[in-house]
Design an enzyme around this catalytic site. Sequence first.
Site, PDB file in Angstrom:
ATOM      1  N   SER A 175      29.268  -8.673 -21.797  1.00 34.31           N
ATOM      2  CA  SER A 175      29.597  -7.850 -22.677  1.00 34.31           C
ATOM      3  C   SER A 175      28.964  -6.499 -22.879  1.00 34.31           C
ATOM      4  CB  SER A 175      29.161  -8.434 -24.097  1.00 34.31           C
ATOM      5  OG  SER A 175      29.443  -7.616 -25.250  1.00 34.31           O
TER       6      SER A 175
ATOM      7  N   HIS B 277      33.516  -8.027 -20.760  1.00 30.61           N
ATOM      8  CA  HIS B 277      33.838  -8.264 -22.002  1.00 30.61           C
ATOM      9  C   HIS B 277      33.704  -6.986 -22.715  1.00 30.61           C
ATOM     10  CE1 HIS B 277      34.603 -11.077 -25.336  1.00 30.61           C
ATOM     11  NE2 HIS B 277      33.727 -10.164 -25.858  1.00 30.61           N
TER      12      HIS B 277
ATOM     13  N   ASP C  83      33.882  -5.508 -26.237  1.00 28.73           N
ATOM     14  CA  ASP C  83      33.969  -5.694 -27.792  1.00 28.73           C
ATOM     15  C   ASP C  83      34.588  -4.605 -28.424  1.00 28.73           C
ATOM     16  OD1 ASP C  83      31.036  -7.384 -27.328  1.00 28.73           O
ATOM     17  OD2 ASP C  83      32.970  -8.231 -28.028  1.00 28.73           O
TER      18      ASP C  83
ATOM     19  N   MET D 198      35.457  -3.059 -32.200  1.00 26.62           N
ATOM     20  CA  MET D 198      35.029  -3.041 -33.642  1.00 26.62           C
ATOM     21  C   MET D 198      35.425  -2.016 -34.539  1.00 26.62           C
ATOM     22  SD  MET D 198      31.114  -4.668 -33.210  1.00 26.62           S
ATOM     23  CE  MET D 198      30.795  -5.944 -31.944  1.00 26.62           C
TER      24      MET D 198
ATOM     25  N   HIS E 281      38.068  -7.991 -26.565  1.00 24.69           N
ATOM     26  CA  HIS E 281      37.945  -8.745 -27.789  1.00 24.69           C
ATOM     27  C   HIS E 281      38.168  -7.851 -28.832  1.00 24.69           C
ATOM     28  CE1 HIS E 281      34.830 -11.213 -30.237  1.00 24.69           C
ATOM     29  NE2 HIS E 281      35.965 -11.194 -30.666  1.00 24.69           N
TER      30      HIS E 281
ATOM     31  N   MET F  60      37.988  -7.141 -32.684  1.00 26.19           N
ATOM     32  CA  MET F  60      37.446  -7.388 -33.931  1.00 26.19           C
ATOM     33  C   MET F  60      37.846  -6.459 -34.765  1.00 26.19           C
ATOM     34  SD  MET F  60      33.755  -8.652 -32.614  1.00 26.19           S
ATOM     35  CE  MET F  60      33.781  -7.647 -30.914  1.00 26.19           C
TER      36      MET F  60
ATOM     37  N   MET G 164      33.447 -17.959 -31.423  1.00 24.97           N
ATOM     38  CA  MET G 164      32.379 -17.131 -31.792  1.00 24.97           C
ATOM     39  C   MET G 164      31.127 -18.169 -31.869  1.00 24.97           C
ATOM     40  SD  MET G 164      33.211 -14.142 -31.370  1.00 24.97           S
ATOM     41  CE  MET G 164      31.783 -13.575 -31.972  1.00 24.97           C
TER      42      MET G 164
ATOM     43  N   ASP H  30      30.924 -17.019 -27.202  1.00 25.36           N
ATOM     44  CA  ASP H  30      30.725 -15.576 -27.261  1.00 25.36           C
ATOM     45  C   ASP H  30      29.516 -15.357 -28.293  1.00 25.36           C
ATOM     46  OD1 ASP H  30      32.586 -12.575 -27.999  1.00 25.36           O
ATOM     47  OD2 ASP H  30      30.467 -12.839 -27.708  1.00 25.36           O
TER      48      ASP H  30
HETATM   49  C1  DX5 Z   1      29.686  -9.893 -31.284  1.00 29.12           C
HETATM   50  C2  DX5 Z   1      30.339  -9.732 -29.964  1.00 29.12           C
HETATM   51  C3  DX5 Z   1      29.492 -10.480 -28.700  1.00 29.12           C
HETATM   52  C4  DX5 Z   1      28.148  -9.972 -28.546  1.00 29.12           C
HETATM   53  C5  DX5 Z   1      27.526 -10.981 -27.558  1.00 29.12           C
HETATM   54  O1  DX5 Z   1      30.504  -9.496 -32.177  1.00 29.12           O
HETATM   55  O2  DX5 Z   1      31.495 -10.450 -29.905  1.00 29.12           O
HETATM   56  O3  DX5 Z   1      30.322 -10.131 -27.633  1.00 29.12           O
HETATM   57  O4  DX5 Z   1      28.358  -8.774 -27.946  1.00 29.12           O
HETATM   58  O5  DX5 Z   1      26.053 -10.462 -27.426  1.00 29.12           O
HETATM   59  P1  DX5 Z   1      24.766 -11.488 -27.390  1.00 29.12           P
HETATM   60  O6  DX5 Z   1      25.041 -12.030 -25.998  1.00 29.12           O
HETATM   61  O7  DX5 Z   1      23.622 -10.432 -27.115  1.00 29.12           O
HETATM   62  O8  DX5 Z   1      24.893 -12.205 -28.493  1.00 29.12           O
HETATM   63 ZN    ZN Z   2      32.819 -10.381 -27.987  1.00 32.36          ZN
END
Ligand code: DX5
Ligand code: ZN
Length: 214
Positions: A7, A32, A34, A36, A65, A67, A136, A170
């Site tokens: 990620s 990955h 993310d 947001m 991903h 969010m 999650m 994740d």
């Molecule tokens: C959190 C993300 C994850 C996060 C994982 O909202 O969706 O992908 O980046 O990071 P680690 O592996 O550090 O928990």
């Molecule tokens: Zn993620």
Amino acid sequence: MIKLSPSILASDYMNMGSDIKAIERAGSPYVHIDVMDGHFVPNINFGPGVVSAIRPITDMVLDVHLMITNPEKYVNAFLNAGSDIITVHAECDTDFNFIADEIKSKGKKFAVSLNPATDISVIEPYADKLDMILVMSVNPGFGAQSFIESSIDKIKALRDKYSHIDIEVDGGIKLSNVQKVIDAGANIIVAGSAIFGGDDVEANTREFIKRCNS
Ligand code: DX5
Ligand code: ZN
């Protein structure tokens, strides 16, 4: 074969390109990304422009991903940016069949993510369209959180119910706990701080891939 999806939320944003090349050199099949919006989760970060910037520098699977609230408004922007997998959250008030059809009409993969408090039954109305389920194991929004142990039972229940679907997990996954996630039935592992923390991204990635497939 267990797949790793590092990620980039945890990557060095001033050197993201070299971090991405490092995980690719180490053999990671996925990256990955993310996304947001500061509304669905209390953090803001990447948009479609970051996916567009990453697309030409790697052949890795762009595992995006979302969010975000109202993902139906942005799915085509992320498809046009080069996403290979688009994951939306089951908690969204949206038209999952529309989103699935948009994604699959472009030959890409449709996935839904379940927050820790969300029951697996919510995906049943569109389970037949799913290419992947993202479990999650932290509450979304930030990296470097602790793994929520109840995720293990959820992964097992999903694997029992959906034997042939990709299950990605994740949040909070490290070398020390990844085996129990795999044993529960996950076949794709997201890791952020375990990969991009420290000083050798390529070595961290190689070690993680080795551990996942030992
Ligand atoms: C959190 C993300 C994850 C996060 C994982 O909202 O969706 O992908 O980046 O990071 P680690 O592996 O550090 O928990
Ligand atoms: Zn993620």
